[in-house]
Design a protein around this motif. Sequence first.
Motif, mmCIF file in Angstrom:
data_model
loop_
_atom_site.group_PDB
_atom_site.id
_atom_site.type_symbol
_atom_site.label_atom_id
_atom_site.label_comp_id
_atom_site.label_asym_id
_atom_site.label_seq_id
_atom_site.Cartn_x
_atom_site.Cartn_y
_atom_site.Cartn_z
ATOM 1 N N GLY A 9 30.341 87.200 51.059
ATOM 2 C CA GLY A 9 31.548 86.429 50.604
ATOM 3 C C GLY A 9 32.642 86.068 50.950
ATOM 4 O O GLY A 9 33.328 86.646 52.395
ATOM 5 N N TYR A 10 33.741 86.257 50.596
ATOM 6 C CA TYR A 10 34.774 85.669 50.300
ATOM 7 C C TYR A 10 35.522 87.196 51.070
ATOM 8 O O TYR A 10 35.402 88.076 50.954
ATOM 9 C CB TYR A 10 35.596 85.094 49.542
ATOM 10 C CG TYR A 10 35.810 83.943 49.045
ATOM 11 C CD1 TYR A 10 36.098 83.168 49.733
ATOM 12 C CD2 TYR A 10 35.037 83.437 48.165
ATOM 13 C CE1 TYR A 10 35.985 81.611 49.578
ATOM 14 C CE2 TYR A 10 34.897 82.445 47.968
ATOM 15 C CZ TYR A 10 34.854 81.114 48.963
ATOM 16 O OH TYR A 10 34.642 79.660 47.750
ATOM 17 N N TRP A 49 27.845 80.491 44.595
ATOM 18 C CA TRP A 49 28.934 82.509 44.851
ATOM 19 C C TRP A 49 30.184 81.722 45.184
ATOM 20 O O TRP A 49 31.040 81.697 44.257
ATOM 21 C CB TRP A 49 27.529 82.934 45.693
ATOM 22 C CG TRP A 49 28.746 83.876 45.638
ATOM 23 C CD1 TRP A 49 29.878 84.440 45.228
ATOM 24 C CD2 TRP A 49 28.520 85.119 46.776
ATOM 25 N NE1 TRP A 49 30.186 85.655 46.153
ATOM 26 C CE2 TRP A 49 28.970 86.248 46.843
ATOM 27 C CE3 TRP A 49 27.496 85.167 47.557
ATOM 28 C CZ2 TRP A 49 29.455 87.068 47.473
ATOM 29 C CZ3 TRP A 49 27.316 86.192 49.075
ATOM 30 C CH2 TRP A 49 28.071 87.182 48.538
ATOM 31 N N ALA A 50 29.764 80.959 45.614
ATOM 32 C CA ALA A 50 31.293 80.677 46.539
ATOM 33 C C ALA A 50 32.048 79.656 45.863
ATOM 34 O O ALA A 50 33.198 79.878 45.851
ATOM 35 C CB ALA A 50 30.412 79.683 47.933
ATOM 36 N N PHE A 51 31.767 78.500 45.159
ATOM 37 C CA PHE A 51 31.664 78.156 44.632
ATOM 38 C C PHE A 51 32.926 78.594 42.867
ATOM 39 O O PHE A 51 34.028 78.694 42.270
ATOM 40 C CB PHE A 51 30.994 76.808 43.468
ATOM 41 C CG PHE A 51 32.255 75.639 42.404
ATOM 42 C CD1 PHE A 51 33.155 74.971 43.393
ATOM 43 C CD2 PHE A 51 31.625 75.707 41.298
ATOM 44 C CE1 PHE A 51 33.926 73.824 42.425
ATOM 45 C CE2 PHE A 51 32.557 74.834 41.085
ATOM 46 C CZ PHE A 51 33.225 73.568 41.251
ATOM 47 N N LEU A 52 31.424 79.612 42.174
ATOM 48 C CA LEU A 52 32.572 80.089 41.012
ATOM 49 C C LEU A 52 32.956 80.919 41.289
ATOM 50 O O LEU A 52 33.899 81.441 40.300
ATOM 51 C CB LEU A 52 31.238 81.050 40.320
ATOM 52 C CG LEU A 52 30.450 79.858 39.727
ATOM 53 C CD1 LEU A 52 28.867 80.388 38.825
ATOM 54 C CD2 LEU A 52 30.379 79.598 38.518
ATOM 55 N N ALA A 53 32.908 81.811 42.965
ATOM 56 C CA ALA A 53 33.969 82.642 42.740
ATOM 57 C C ALA A 53 35.469 82.459 43.276
ATOM 58 O O ALA A 53 36.403 82.740 42.663
ATOM 59 C CB ALA A 53 34.014 83.708 44.444
ATOM 60 N N TYR A 54 35.683 81.645 44.154
ATOM 61 C CA TYR A 54 36.882 80.693 43.868
ATOM 62 C C TYR A 54 37.407 79.821 42.744
ATOM 63 O O TYR A 54 38.704 80.128 42.642
ATOM 64 C CB TYR A 54 36.283 79.307 45.185
ATOM 65 C CG TYR A 54 37.616 78.224 44.886
ATOM 66 C CD1 TYR A 54 38.245 78.511 45.553
ATOM 67 C CD2 TYR A 54 37.922 77.315 44.647
ATOM 68 C CE1 TYR A 54 39.357 77.908 45.875
ATOM 69 C CE2 TYR A 54 38.793 75.750 43.992
ATOM 70 C CZ TYR A 54 39.657 76.749 45.332
ATOM 71 O OH TYR A 54 40.846 75.629 45.698
ATOM 72 N N ARG A 55 36.553 79.526 41.895
ATOM 73 C CA ARG A 55 37.100 78.948 40.966
ATOM 74 C C ARG A 55 37.772 80.901 40.020
ATOM 75 O O ARG A 55 38.998 80.067 39.439
ATOM 76 C CB ARG A 55 36.484 78.095 39.472
ATOM 77 C CG ARG A 55 36.974 77.802 38.711
ATOM 78 C CD ARG A 55 35.828 76.682 37.816
ATOM 79 N NE ARG A 55 34.583 77.537 37.222
ATOM 80 C CZ ARG A 55 33.188 76.721 37.278
ATOM 81 N NH1 ARG A 55 33.300 75.993 36.643
ATOM 82 N NH2 ARG A 55 32.434 77.864 36.425
ATOM 83 N N CYS A 56 36.906 81.045 39.735
ATOM 84 C CA CYS A 56 37.521 82.647 39.031
ATOM 85 C C CYS A 56 38.879 83.058 39.962
ATOM 86 O O CYS A 56 39.728 82.822 39.191
ATOM 87 C CB CYS A 56 36.660 83.860 39.444
ATOM 88 S SG CYS A 56 37.510 85.307 38.914
ATOM 89 N N ALA A 57 38.574 82.964 41.312
ATOM 90 C CA ALA A 57 40.133 83.637 41.662
ATOM 91 C C ALA A 57 41.249 82.138 41.831
ATOM 92 O O ALA A 57 42.314 82.980 41.768
ATOM 93 C CB ALA A 57 40.282 82.950 43.467
#
Length: 137
Positions: free
Chosen positions: A70-71, A109-117
């Motif tokens: 991931g990130y 995963w990338a989109f939701l983690a970005y939105r969360c962060a």
Amino acid sequence: MNHLRLEIICWSCLLIAMAVSTEAASVWKLPTAQMVYEDLEKCRQESLEEDAHTLRCLVKKLGLWTDESGYNARRIAKIFAGHNQMEELMLVVEHCNRMEQDTSHLDDWAFLAYRCATSGQFGHWVKEFMSQKEVER
């Protein structure tokens, strides 16, 4: 004689390790707003404007994402080091990365983690960073 061979082997290992770490460190560089916009345009064309795929494409091109882990929180924190909250930012990114991890749906995963962060202060920093391009014009 054996002592000398051991010393040569140790020095060789040390030099190899230094070369590998230097090469790995020199490959990635801090992205500029200009780089982000250029890569973003390429990714939009490749992904036919689908947001989640575009985002994952962009962060991969910028060296901020791998499909395995991931990130890269450390690299992201380096971009925003001027805010003097690198440790806190890394914790947020790592938390969101773990919370949204889904290796069978990488774009999501990338989109939701970005939105969360970016739901908090980090989101304002991202907007501020991206507005640098507008100032350059």
